[in-house]
Write an enzyme that holds these catalytic residues in place. Structure first.
Site, PDB file in Angstrom:
ATOM      1  CB  SER A 242       0.448   7.868  -4.818  1.00  0.00           C
ATOM      2  OG  SER A 242       1.661   7.470  -4.408  1.00  0.00           O
ATOM      3  CE  LYS A 243      -4.849   3.533  -0.746  1.00  0.00           C
ATOM      4  NZ  LYS A 243      -5.181   2.894  -1.831  1.00  0.00           N
ATOM      5  NE  ARG A 244       5.075   5.968  -4.665  1.00  0.00           N
ATOM      6  CZ  ARG A 244       6.074   6.999  -4.708  1.00  0.00           C
ATOM      7  NH1 ARG A 244       6.920   6.933  -3.916  1.00  0.00           N
ATOM      8  NH2 ARG A 244       5.827   7.889  -5.795  1.00  0.00           N
ATOM      9  N   GLY A 246       1.551   8.669   2.301  1.00  0.00           N
ATOM     10  CA  GLY A 246       0.864   8.703   3.491  1.00  0.00           C
ATOM     11  C   GLY A 246      -0.565   8.832   3.128  1.00  0.00           C
TER      12      GLY A 246
END
Ligand code: GLU
Length: 469
Positions: A242-244, A246
């Protein structure tokens, strides 16, 4: 004939996981000489946007995915209406007039009793007359699918194997919302069936939806396709990518200067193993030839950004033709504000393509080849300020006057200067490097002298000397 599809919702950027789904589905169709369909699932009017749709198509094209047919669900509402009507007529679906408050009440009660919530089925029992009466009063209603009691839906997933799910907990689910828009589980069946989809290839997050869909296939007497659910992609910490972790959108990587055939190749190896072990670089044509669902691993794949970087570097260094690399590189140069003609860029890249892994990094690294005026790092300034550096540069200017400049010549000049000024080779190179690149590391002075016009080299050295006063 094999027919597969990719069915994205235009509610965000194309995520790497979805891109991989698209690639697998596309390769599967091409491998079998079948048809590949792109279907935009935009029934959710609030979350879907035209912009996301356009970017989605652009990103897919950029990745090299071509579709044979294209559909948009928002243009097919009349079809879904017809099939919802059929389900009502055959008794497989019914209008539900329960209000939001009533449903909330049911939900609360279930919570109090500590049991999972499912719709009570209250409106199943409405008579035709009652339904007519409510409709006349203008009461809003949804349409619900009547889930049979005590059924276990079974299917053989081509990747996950045997799957059996008891549908008792589902409760009668909504297939048309009160605003008249149909829901995913319903339209996906109508579309896949009418479009002749033989293989539904998608993320494993849709496994819980599959039994609902199978019930609808049965109710509409459609032939049930084969299902292949792809395992999720995990980040290095083993949580869902996920966006976590990067950048996770295709667009992001494209902007960072990753090449589409490299990303295509990389995503393909995320969860699929080629028959020939050890080999990692494949063209799209080879992947079409080799791809099978049997080669898809049923365990999650782990996304390794370093590996993607490495692979992109391989494409930059070895796989792309020089001309294609120039084409890819030009827009990055322009975006960074540099102007250069293709022939020059070609000469630069020919000598430097092995020194960076992404195009963005390349632009940064090759700045000395393109910059109109240099900025100097602190370290470079410190070197220039040494007295011997000034002597080196002055002598260099004298020595380059005659003849051509190239890497051979500059090496000879450096040797002479070294001898005449009684300096170490390193000191001479450093002085030149600082004046020509503004830095102490990065592109080599010899390569720079090979490629840059001599006047430009001279101009830089003069500039550095002027700077020193
Ligand atoms: N629109 C759905 C999604 O993006 C499609 C799922 C499917 O392939 O059936 O997840």
């Amino acid at each position: 004939m094999v027919v597969s599809r990719f069915a994205p919702s235009p509610t965000g950027y194309l995520h790497l996981g979805n891109a991989r789904t698209a690639i697998f589905s596309y390769l599967f169709a091409r491998h079998h000489g079948g048809k590949f369909i792109l279907r935009v699932e935009d029934t959710d009017r609030e979350r879907s946007t035209k912009e996301f749709e356009e970017m989605l198509l652009e990103d897919l094209k950029w990745l090299g995915i071509e579709w044979d047919e294209f559909y948009k669900q928002s243009e097919r509402f009349h079809i879904y209406e017809e099939y919802a009507q059929r389900l009502i007529e055959s008794g497989h679906a019914y209008p539900c007039f329960c209000t939001v408050e009533e449903l909330e009440e049911e939900r609360k009660k279930a919570e109090e009793r500590g049991v999972p919530y499912r719709y009570s089925g209250k409106c199943r029992a409405l008579s035709k007359e009652e339904v007519e009466e409510f409709k006349r009063q203008g009461k809003p209603y949804t349409i619900r699918f009547r889930v049979p009691d005590g059924r276990v839906v079974v299917f053989e997933d081509l990747i996950k194997g045997h799957i059996a799910i008891n549908v008792d907990d589902f409760g009668d689910f909504v297939i048309v919302r009160s605003d008249g828009t149909p829901t995913y589980n319903f339209v996906v069946v109508v579309d896949d069936a009418l479009m002749g989809v033989t293989h539904v290839i998608r993320g494993e997050d849709h496994i819980p939806n599959t039994p609902k869909q199978i019930l609808i296939y049965e109710a509409l007497r459609f032939e049930i396709p084969k299902f292949a659910h792809l395992p999720v992609i995990l980040g290095e910490d083993r949580s869902k990518l996920s966006k976590r972790h990067g950048a996770v959108s295709v667009r992001n990587y494209r902007e960072e200067g990753y090449l589409s055939p490299a990303l295509f190749n990389f995503l393909c190896l995320l969860g699929w193993s080629p028959p020939e072990e050890g080999r990692e670089i494949f063209s799209k044509e080879e992947l079409i030839e080799l791809f099978t669902l049997e080669g898809v691993n049923s365990a999650p794949a782990v996304f390794n950004k370093e590996k993607l970087r490495w692979m992109n570097g391989v494409y930059i260094r070895e796989v792309l033709s020089l001309d294609r690399l120039v084409e890819e590189f030009m827009p990055f140069l322009e975006r960074a504000g540099y102007r250069a003609d293709k022939e020059y860029v070609k000469r630069v890249l020919q000598k430097t393509r092995d020194s960076f892994d992404t195009l963005l990094e390349g632009v940064e690294r090759l700045r000395p080849f393109f910059a109109e005026s240099l900025s100097y790092s602190e370290e470079a300034m410190a070197v220039l300020e040494n007295q011997h550096s000034r002597d080196v540069l002055e002598l260099f200017l004298q020595k380059v006057q005659e003849g051509q400049l190239n890497s051979q010549k500059v090496k000879e000049i450096v040797k002479e200067i070294q001898r005449e000024l009684n300096l170490k080779a390193k000191d001479v190179w450093h002085a030149l490097r600082a004046s020509l690149t503004g830095e102490l590391e990065g592109v080599g002075v010899d390569i720079l002298c090979d490629v840059m016009p001599k006047e430009k080299v001279v101009e830089r050295v003069i500039k550095a000397l002027t700077l020193l006063g």
